[in-house]
Design a protein around this motif. Structure first.
Motif: not given
Length: 172
Positions: A92-96, A98-105, A137-141
């Motif tokens: 998943h992208a880190k929400s912090s 994404a809140r800056l306007g960088l969409f991470i797929h 930039i992201a996190q893995i579960t």
């Protein structure tokens, strides 16, 4: 069932989860933080044809960072090489960020069991933003499964660095 951070740490130690390099400081309550690698990839074709191998340009992120333009699309990747033959990794992208306007797929946010690679990130800037190598930039579960496990042996196995689409291989 999702693994806790303590269980992720334990399973990395047992060899059931691969995270290289591994930093205990990146373990969170129920995930592991992934960082942006030092290379970015950009498509250079005027029109991308899914039936053909795309042309790309790969470049390093400078030490002072790289400024993405509004509307720019790039591929990046994790520093970490990750995977498991025992658990389903989900990225998943880190929400912090994404809140800056960088969409991470995330390329296949739901990993197949047995897939081991650097994670490829699809980066789309909704406004100008600076990217830095090694930034979180992201996190893995990791998730437990039920049923028989069939390991992944597909076209993205053992990828290193940002990787362009290989969908053209599906047309042959």
């Amino acid at each position: 069932m999702i693994l806790t951070g303590n269980k992720i740490d334990e399973e990395v130690g047992n060899g059931k989860i691969i995270i290289r390099p591994f930093s205990p400081a990146a373990v969170t309550t129920n995930s592991y933080d992934l960082t942006l690698g030092s290379r970015l990839l950009e498509y250079t074709d005027d029109v991308i044809d899914p039936k053909k191998q795309p042309h790309t340009r790969e470049f390093d992120i400078p030490d002072e960072g790289f400024e993405m333009r509004r509307g720019q699309f790039l591929l990046g990747c994790s520093n970490e090489f990750v995977g498991s033959d025992f658990y389903v990794p989900i990225v998943h992208a880190k929400s912090s960020i994404a809140r800056l306007g960088l969409f991470i797929h995330i390329t296949s946010g739901l990993f197949d069991i047995g897939c081991k690679c650097n994670v490829t990130f699809h980066l789309y800037a909704t406004m100008p933003i600076k990217l830095y190598k090694n930034m979180p930039i992201a996190q893995i579960t990791f998730w437990k499964t039920t049923g028989d496990i069939k390991l992944y042996h597909g076209k993205y196995q053992n990828d290193h660095g940002p990787v362009a689409s290989r969908i053209y291989k599906d047309f042959k």
